[in-house]
Structures are given as structure tokens and as C-alpha cells.
Design a protein around this motif. Structure first.
Motif, PDB file in Angstrom:
ATOM      1  N   GLY A 225       0.818  -1.202   0.000  1.00  0.00           N
ATOM      2  CA  GLY A 225       0.000   0.000   0.000  1.00  0.00           C
ATOM      3  C   GLY A 225       0.852   1.252   0.000  1.00  0.00           C
ATOM      4  O   GLY A 225       2.010   1.235  -0.452  1.00  0.00           O
ATOM      5  N   THR A 226       0.300   2.352   0.511  1.00  0.00           N
ATOM      6  CA  THR A 226       1.002   3.628   0.567  1.00  0.00           C
ATOM      7  C   THR A 226       0.841   4.244   1.951  1.00  0.00           C
ATOM      8  O   THR A 226      -0.136   3.963   2.664  1.00  0.00           O
ATOM      9  CB  THR A 226       0.455   4.611  -0.482  1.00  0.00           C
ATOM     10  OG1 THR A 226      -0.950   4.804  -0.260  1.00  0.00           O
ATOM     11  CG2 THR A 226       0.675   4.087  -1.891  1.00  0.00           C
ATOM     12  N   VAL A 227       1.802   5.105   2.303  1.00  0.00           N
ATOM     13  CA  VAL A 227       1.734   5.859   3.555  1.00  0.00           C
ATOM     14  C   VAL A 227       2.113   7.303   3.246  1.00  0.00           C
ATOM     15  O   VAL A 227       3.030   7.563   2.470  1.00  0.00           O
ATOM     16  CB  VAL A 227       2.657   5.247   4.636  1.00  0.00           C
ATOM     17  CG1 VAL A 227       4.101   5.187   4.166  1.00  0.00           C
ATOM     18  CG2 VAL A 227       2.553   6.040   5.927  1.00  0.00           C
ATOM     19  N   ASN A 228       1.380   8.252   3.817  1.00  0.00           N
ATOM     20  CA  ASN A 228       1.615   9.680   3.627  1.00  0.00           C
ATOM     21  C   ASN A 228       2.102  10.286   4.948  1.00  0.00           C
ATOM     22  O   ASN A 228       1.556   9.964   6.009  1.00  0.00           O
ATOM     23  CB  ASN A 228       0.348  10.398   3.185  1.00  0.00           C
ATOM     24  CG  ASN A 228      -0.215   9.870   1.885  1.00  0.00           C
ATOM     25  OD1 ASN A 228      -0.149   8.684   1.601  1.00  0.00           O
ATOM     26  ND2 ASN A 228      -0.771  10.740   1.082  1.00  0.00           N
ATOM     27  N   PHE A 229       3.083  11.195   4.868  1.00  0.00           N
ATOM     28  CA  PHE A 229       3.557  11.863   6.080  1.00  0.00           C
ATOM     29  C   PHE A 229       4.121  13.231   5.723  1.00  0.00           C
ATOM     30  O   PHE A 229       4.425  13.532   4.569  1.00  0.00           O
ATOM     31  CB  PHE A 229       4.627  11.011   6.791  1.00  0.00           C
ATOM     32  CG  PHE A 229       5.931  10.905   6.055  1.00  0.00           C
ATOM     33  CD1 PHE A 229       6.963  11.823   6.269  1.00  0.00           C
ATOM     34  CD2 PHE A 229       6.145   9.890   5.134  1.00  0.00           C
ATOM     35  CE1 PHE A 229       8.155  11.735   5.581  1.00  0.00           C
ATOM     36  CE2 PHE A 229       7.348   9.793   4.443  1.00  0.00           C
ATOM     37  CZ  PHE A 229       8.356  10.719   4.671  1.00  0.00           C
ATOM     38  N   LYS A 230       4.273  14.079   6.737  1.00  0.00           N
ATOM     39  CA  LYS A 230       4.880  15.395   6.573  1.00  0.00           C
ATOM     40  C   LYS A 230       5.441  15.853   7.918  1.00  0.00           C
ATOM     41  O   LYS A 230       5.083  15.308   8.970  1.00  0.00           O
ATOM     42  CB  LYS A 230       3.874  16.404   6.031  1.00  0.00           C
ATOM     43  CG  LYS A 230       2.731  16.705   6.961  1.00  0.00           C
ATOM     44  CD  LYS A 230       1.730  17.676   6.325  1.00  0.00           C
ATOM     45  CE  LYS A 230       2.384  18.970   5.906  1.00  0.00           C
ATOM     46  NZ  LYS A 230       1.442  19.959   5.356  1.00  0.00           N
ATOM     47  N   VAL A 231       6.300  16.876   7.861  1.00  0.00           N
ATOM     48  CA  VAL A 231       6.883  17.447   9.074  1.00  0.00           C
ATOM     49  C   VAL A 231       5.882  18.429   9.676  1.00  0.00           C
ATOM     50  O   VAL A 231       5.390  19.319   8.986  1.00  0.00           O
ATOM     51  CB  VAL A 231       8.209  18.162   8.772  1.00  0.00           C
ATOM     52  CG1 VAL A 231       8.784  18.769  10.057  1.00  0.00           C
ATOM     53  CG2 VAL A 231       9.210  17.203   8.151  1.00  0.00           C
ATOM     54  N   THR A 232       5.582  18.265  10.967  1.00  0.00           N
ATOM     55  CA  THR A 232       4.621  19.142  11.639  1.00  0.00           C
ATOM     56  C   THR A 232       5.167  19.760  12.916  1.00  0.00           C
ATOM     57  O   THR A 232       4.628  20.762  13.386  1.00  0.00           O
ATOM     58  CB  THR A 232       3.332  18.369  11.973  1.00  0.00           C
ATOM     59  OG1 THR A 232       3.655  17.205  12.751  1.00  0.00           O
ATOM     60  CG2 THR A 232       2.603  17.935  10.707  1.00  0.00           C
TER      61      THR A 232
END
Length: 331
Positions: free
Chosen positions: A126-133
Motif C-alpha cells: 500500500g502507501t503511507v503519507n507523512f509530513k513534518v509538523t
């Protein structure tokens, strides 16, 4: 003069920008008077002094460090550039976009399953989404000791715990092991929450997690496919008829004429029997001779009713058995 010129920088920017790089640290050089800061789209610039945040600049553009940056720094507001002295700070450039990473289990995960002592071996992707917060957490946990950080580093951290999370959420509440795709949304949501709790400690947030498919061993997948076929045709007898018809149509049964003819004859007999059974069910009381037939009853002699008018001449009749005008027998 040449010595100081080589030690000072005129432009502070993210050099050799890469889409897969999460942050880049500009360091080990002094900033001199007249230097510029360049922030490109999708970047934030964080000024650090001794590992502490002095200021965060988010708007893209070109800035004069002396007049537009230093007045907004926490402890360096009164800094003055000298002739041969510059300001030594670190600048951390952060990629602000949301990253999308494809993942897949490297080895099959044995999910505990009733009737299978060793568990059900399953793979998933599958896929995973992330970002710096959280910049403070990012600096404390990662940027404080690293010059840059890339997507592959995050992917390694995620896959290290992904097998355990998949096992946890697939096994939870006894989900149907043979139809996991129907529960993929619930499984994905649970894994995303658990992953986010682990990654937020490093300043990263998991903004999305998706299970695209579950893969079974070939033997299990063949059994699932056959079971689905049975369900589609309704019953095994019908499935056998369809299989036999397809075999004849495709020529797979044409190895010998006798075998093909016998199969066709058997199918014809089966269809004929089915039609007869259906007809018998529709007309259950119309087949077979009627038992103890009763002949139609005959009227007794003298019991016929005398007409009011003679059927021969039309004269009105009286009490006699013959017409008084023409002699026609009336009874």
C-alpha cells in the motif's frame, strides 16, 4: 583579506534540492554583512543558535539577512556585523510538502487463524503519507545530529514496525481471514493511528495510510476463487454443467469423439430429465388415467318434462302425451 572572504557566505540557500529530502542543514560557515537568504516554494528556513531555534521564516522569496532577518531573531536582534567578523549560525531548511511512500511486506506475515496451527501467511502492500509538523521535535530527535534526512530513512523506520501493526489489526476482533479486503479501511485507519503515535515523537505526522491489497498463498487464493465461483452459479450441479459446457466449447474435450459424444448425450439426458421434472411439478394432477370413471347418468323413462307447445306444429299442448292437432308425440 582573502582568508576572510573564503570563510564567509554571500547566499544562504538549500543547495542541490531534492524532492525526497525532508530537511537540509546549512552550517559550518559564517554569514557576512550583505548576505541574502533565499527561500524557495515548499521550504521553511529555521535559524538555529547552539541548537536552539532563533526564528522560523516560511514565506518564499529573497531576504537581506541584516535588515530583514536579524531583527526577528530571538537572541541575536542586536547583532552588528563587523569588518572582519560575521554571524555564525545554522540554518535548517525543511521540505514542507506531504510525502507519499509505497510500502510492502518483505516476508509473509503469519496471522493466527483457527484451523491453521502455523497461522495464515499473508503479504500486503500500500502507501503511507507523512509530513513534518513539529520542528522542535524534529530538531531534538533528528536534525540535531544529522545534516540531512531523506524519505528512505522514514520508510525504514515505518517498515520496521509495520509487520507487528498489520498482525495486530488483522487479528483484532476475529476478522474474516479469507476476505480481508472488505476490512481494509478499518485496518488502515488503526495502523495509521498507531504509526502516527510513534512518528510524532520525531516531529513527523502520518497523514494517510492505505492498504491496497492483501495477497494469499497460491493454494489459498485458488480456493477463494473457486468458492466465489460456486457462490456465483448457485450450486455445485450447475457449476459442473457450466464447466462441462465450457470444456466442450473450448475443444478441451475433443481428444476423442466418443468421449465428447457421451458427454453431450449425458448433458442432453440431464436437461431432458430436468424439463420433465419441471413439467411434472407444474401439472401434478393432470397425468395418469382417472380411477373409477362414472358414466353419465341417463334420465328415467317418463321423467321428461312435457313441452308447452308442440315442437311440430306449435299448437299449445294439453294434458295428453300427443299433440291434439297433428298427433306429434310429446313425451
Amino acid at each position: 583579506m582573502s582568508f576572510f572572504r573564503n570563510q564567509f557566505a554571500n547566499v544562504v540557500e538549500w543547495q542541490e534540492f531534492r524532492d525526497d529530502m525532508i530537511f537540509y542543514k546549512w552550517s559550518n560557515r559564517e554569514i557576512k554583512k550583505g548576505s541574502k537568504l533565499i527561500i524557495r516554494p515548499g521550504q521553511d528556513a529555521i535559524f538555529l543558535n547552539n541548537g536552539k531555534i532563533e526564528g522560523i521564516f516560511r514565506d518564499e522569496g529573497e531576504y537581506d539577512i541584516e535588515s530583514q532577518i536579524i531583527p526577528f531573531l530571538s537572541t541575536l536582534k542586536g547583532f552588528k556585523f563587523g569588518f572582519n567578523s560575521g554571524m555564525r549560525v545554522e540554518v535548517l531548511f525543511v521540505n514542507t510538502k506531504e510525502f507519499v511512500v509505497k510500502w510492502g511486506t518483505q516476508n509473509a506475515i503469519n496471522i493466527p487463524t483457527l484451523g491453521l496451527p502455523g497461522g495464515m501467511p499473508i503479504r500486503a502492500n500500500g502507501t503511507v503519507n507523512f509530513k513534518v509538523t513539529d520542528y522542535i521535535a524534529l530538531i531534538d530527535q533528528i536534525a540535531g545530529v544529522r545534516e540531512h534526512y531523506v524519505v528512505e530513512d522514514v520508510k525504514i523506520r515505518i517498515t520496521a514496525v509495520l509487520d507487528q501493526l498489520l498482525m495486530k489489526w488483522i487479528s483484532r476482533e476475529g476478522k474474516d481471514m479469507f476476505n480481508l479486503q472488505s476490512n481494509s479501511f478499518e485496518i488502515s485507519k488503526g495502523i495509521q493511528e498507531d504509526l502516527d503515535m510513534q512518528m510524532i515523537k520525531s516531529g513527523l505526522s502520518i497523514t494517510g495510510f492505505n492498504v491496497m491489497s492483501f495477497n494469499y498463498p497460491k493454494e489459498i487464493q485458488d480456493m477463494i476463487t473457486k468458492n466465489a465461483s460456486f457462490g456465483m452459479v448457485g450450486n455445485v450441479d450447475r457449476f459442473q454443467q457450466i464447466s462441462l459446457t465450457e470444456g466442450m466449447a473450448s475443444g478441451k474435450m475433443s481428444g476423442g469423439g466418443t468421449a465428447s459424444d457421451m458427454a453431450g448425450m449425458m448433458m442432453g439426458m440431464n436437461f431432458a430429465n430436468q424439463m420433465m421434472n419441471k413439467m411434472n411439478q407444474q401439472t401434478p394432477n393432470q397425468s395418469g388415467p382417472t380411477q373409477n370413471p362414472q358414466p353419465p347418468s341417463q334420465p328415467e323413462a317418463g321423467s321428461q318434462k312435457r313441452p308447452n307447445f308442440c315442437p311440430n306444429c306449435g299448437t299449445k299442448t294439453g294434458e295428453g302425451n300427443f299433440c291434439s292437432n297433428c298427433g306429434q308425440k310429446l313425451v
